[in-house]
Design a protein around this motif. Sequence first.
Motif, PDB file in Angstrom:
ATOM      1  N   LEU A 144       0.930  -1.239  -0.182  1.00  0.00           N
ATOM      2  CA  LEU A 144       0.085  -0.068  -0.019  1.00  0.00           C
ATOM      3  C   LEU A 144       0.889   1.361  -0.056  1.00  0.00           C
ATOM      4  CD1 LEU A 144      -3.121  -0.658   2.428  1.00  0.00           C
ATOM      5  CD2 LEU A 144      -3.180  -0.055   0.132  1.00  0.00           C
ATOM      6  N   MET A 145       2.078   1.211   0.924  1.00  0.00           N
ATOM      7  CA  MET A 145       2.670   2.457   0.967  1.00  0.00           C
ATOM      8  C   MET A 145       3.587   2.478  -0.429  1.00  0.00           C
ATOM      9  SD  MET A 145       3.302   4.741   3.167  1.00  0.00           S
ATOM     10  CE  MET A 145       3.931   4.339   4.924  1.00  0.00           C
ATOM     11  N   GLY A 146       3.931   1.516  -0.845  1.00  0.00           N
ATOM     12  CA  GLY A 146       4.553   1.290  -2.315  1.00  0.00           C
ATOM     13  C   GLY A 146       3.686   2.197  -3.482  1.00  0.00           C
ATOM     14  N   TYR A 147       2.399   1.703  -3.172  1.00  0.00           N
ATOM     15  CA  TYR A 147       1.369   2.104  -4.223  1.00  0.00           C
ATOM     16  C   TYR A 147       1.391   3.619  -4.205  1.00  0.00           C
ATOM     17  CZ  TYR A 147      -2.747   2.314  -7.194  1.00  0.00           C
ATOM     18  OH  TYR A 147      -3.929   2.670  -8.027  1.00  0.00           O
ATOM     19  N   ALA A 148       1.250   4.276  -3.054  1.00  0.00           N
ATOM     20  CA  ALA A 148       0.847   5.543  -2.609  1.00  0.00           C
ATOM     21  C   ALA A 148       2.086   6.488  -3.143  1.00  0.00           C
ATOM     22  CB  ALA A 148       0.846   5.631  -0.964  1.00  0.00           C
ATOM     23  N   TRP A 149       3.497   5.883  -2.961  1.00  0.00           N
ATOM     24  CA  TRP A 149       4.574   6.588  -3.609  1.00  0.00           C
ATOM     25  C   TRP A 149       4.748   6.639  -4.898  1.00  0.00           C
ATOM     26  CZ3 TRP A 149       8.024   3.866   0.660  1.00  0.00           C
ATOM     27  CH2 TRP A 149       7.834   4.354   2.345  1.00  0.00           C
ATOM     28  N   ALA A 150       4.312   5.262  -5.637  1.00  0.00           N
ATOM     29  CA  ALA A 150       4.315   5.424  -7.227  1.00  0.00           C
ATOM     30  C   ALA A 150       3.459   6.295  -7.572  1.00  0.00           C
ATOM     31  CB  ALA A 150       4.147   3.806  -7.564  1.00  0.00           C
ATOM     32  N   LEU A 151       2.048   6.276  -6.890  1.00  0.00           N
ATOM     33  CA  LEU A 151       1.239   7.149  -7.260  1.00  0.00           C
ATOM     34  C   LEU A 151       1.710   8.742  -7.227  1.00  0.00           C
ATOM     35  CD1 LEU A 151      -1.701   7.599  -8.544  1.00  0.00           C
ATOM     36  CD2 LEU A 151      -2.385   7.655  -5.994  1.00  0.00           C
ATOM     37  N   ALA A 152       2.371   8.861  -6.307  1.00  0.00           N
ATOM     38  CA  ALA A 152       2.902  10.149  -5.867  1.00  0.00           C
ATOM     39  C   ALA A 152       3.780  10.600  -6.968  1.00  0.00           C
ATOM     40  CB  ALA A 152       3.601  10.456  -4.597  1.00  0.00           C
ATOM     41  N   PHE A 153       4.496   9.628  -7.439  1.00  0.00           N
ATOM     42  CA  PHE A 153       5.499   9.824  -8.648  1.00  0.00           C
ATOM     43  C   PHE A 153       4.928  10.034  -9.876  1.00  0.00           C
ATOM     44  CE2 PHE A 153       7.746   8.038 -12.525  1.00  0.00           C
ATOM     45  CZ  PHE A 153       8.957   8.534 -12.236  1.00  0.00           C
ATOM     46  N   TYR A 154       3.703   9.319 -10.114  1.00  0.00           N
ATOM     47  CA  TYR A 154       2.914   9.796 -11.301  1.00  0.00           C
ATOM     48  C   TYR A 154       2.275  10.904 -11.462  1.00  0.00           C
ATOM     49  CZ  TYR A 154      -1.044   9.527 -14.557  1.00  0.00           C
ATOM     50  OH  TYR A 154      -1.736   9.867 -15.579  1.00  0.00           O
ATOM     51  N   LYS A 155       1.629  11.292 -10.295  1.00  0.00           N
ATOM     52  CA  LYS A 155       0.788  12.584 -10.181  1.00  0.00           C
ATOM     53  C   LYS A 155       1.840  14.010 -10.190  1.00  0.00           C
ATOM     54  CE  LYS A 155      -3.129  12.904  -7.823  1.00  0.00           C
ATOM     55  NZ  LYS A 155      -4.120  12.653  -6.817  1.00  0.00           N
ATOM     56  N   THR A 156       2.840  13.714  -9.573  1.00  0.00           N
ATOM     57  CA  THR A 156       3.742  15.030  -9.546  1.00  0.00           C
ATOM     58  C   THR A 156       4.753  15.005 -10.374  1.00  0.00           C
ATOM     59  OG1 THR A 156       5.557  14.042  -8.063  1.00  0.00           O
ATOM     60  CG2 THR A 156       3.578  15.314  -7.189  1.00  0.00           C
ATOM     61  N   LYS A 157       5.022  13.917 -11.377  1.00  0.00           N
ATOM     62  CA  LYS A 157       5.996  13.810 -12.469  1.00  0.00           C
ATOM     63  C   LYS A 157       7.223  13.997 -11.837  1.00  0.00           C
ATOM     64  CE  LYS A 157       7.027  14.737 -17.266  1.00  0.00           C
ATOM     65  NZ  LYS A 157       6.758  15.654 -18.433  1.00  0.00           N
ATOM     66  N   SER A 158       7.443  13.514 -10.586  1.00  0.00           N
ATOM     67  CA  SER A 158       8.803  13.669 -10.066  1.00  0.00           C
ATOM     68  C   SER A 158       8.920  12.491  -8.977  1.00  0.00           C
ATOM     69  CB  SER A 158       8.719  15.135  -9.111  1.00  0.00           C
ATOM     70  OG  SER A 158       9.984  15.032  -8.449  1.00  0.00           O
ATOM     71  N   ILE A 159      10.351  12.233  -8.592  1.00  0.00           N
ATOM     72  CA  ILE A 159      10.563  11.322  -7.467  1.00  0.00           C
ATOM     73  C   ILE A 159      10.613  11.801  -6.192  1.00  0.00           C
ATOM     74  CG2 ILE A 159      12.968  11.239  -7.618  1.00  0.00           C
ATOM     75  CD1 ILE A 159      13.401   8.561  -7.459  1.00  0.00           C
ATOM     76  N   MET A 160      10.487  13.244  -6.041  1.00  0.00           N
ATOM     77  CA  MET A 160      10.950  14.011  -4.998  1.00  0.00           C
ATOM     78  C   MET A 160       9.880  13.895  -3.791  1.00  0.00           C
ATOM     79  SD  MET A 160      13.845  14.854  -5.518  1.00  0.00           S
ATOM     80  CE  MET A 160      14.318  15.781  -3.983  1.00  0.00           C
ATOM     81  N   LEU A 161       8.589  13.837  -4.134  1.00  0.00           N
ATOM     82  CA  LEU A 161       7.598  13.691  -3.122  1.00  0.00           C
ATOM     83  C   LEU A 161       7.485  12.240  -2.633  1.00  0.00           C
ATOM     84  CD1 LEU A 161       5.102  14.602  -1.377  1.00  0.00           C
ATOM     85  CD2 LEU A 161       3.830  14.089  -3.109  1.00  0.00           C
ATOM     86  N   ALA A 162       7.817  11.222  -3.229  1.00  0.00           N
ATOM     87  CA  ALA A 162       7.943   9.926  -2.762  1.00  0.00           C
ATOM     88  C   ALA A 162       9.089   9.677  -1.900  1.00  0.00           C
ATOM     89  CB  ALA A 162       8.225   8.950  -4.195  1.00  0.00           C
TER      90      ALA A 162
END
Length: 229
Positions: A144-162
């Motif tokens: 679940l956490m990995g899903y949230a972080w991957a979704l963060a990557f997609y939505k922000t187009k960046s690795i930084m929030l994750a």
Amino acid sequence: MLGILVLLATSWLLLYLVEKKSILALGFLPVLNRLQQFITGFLITAVLCVIVQYLESLLKTSHFVLSENFSIQLLFEAFWWDIKSVITEELIFRGALLYILIKKLGSKISISISAVAFGIYHWFTFGVLGNPLAMLMVFLGTGLMGYAWALAFYKTKSIMLAFGLHLGWNFTYNTVFSKGPLGDIIYISQGGNELTGWLSFLNFSMGMLVVPIIVLIYVSYFKKNTNPI
């Protein structure tokens, strides 16, 4: 550090060969915006981790004391270890491979693949292979956490929030509360009783299920999809 450099070089090569992109495709620019995303993510999971540790101490009737081993040098060494481990995992699970998968397969399938891989990976890092219940809980929590972080990557187009979300939890858990593989760093739990039965399950669920769900809700509903891949 050498391993991270190798991962960066490999990521850059993959992005160039498959998508004709540089490592900047992982969203390091603009710097101030990405730094803000990183700090926000760090603070969210750091606060959540503090809350979980406080609730655990209430359940155990224990308290935290400053470790006798604590020193500024040890703090920086532990923080640097946290940074290296998080960068490694982010480059593997939310880096070039995820970027390419999203381009080729779309966001939903790619994010799910990343989450499943992250959950399975933690069977090995948590040492729960052979224990079906623990494997299920670890898979659900880290997946679940990995899903949230991957979704963060997609939505922000960046690795930084994750990266910020990941480091905030790991640093607070491993270094501040000395729960990781590094031993006693800043605070250690003292006194209290070992949790058994449903209390043990409740305690485990707070960190492995409740926190990932909160992070997923934040990323899903409060993080605007302003610049998707």
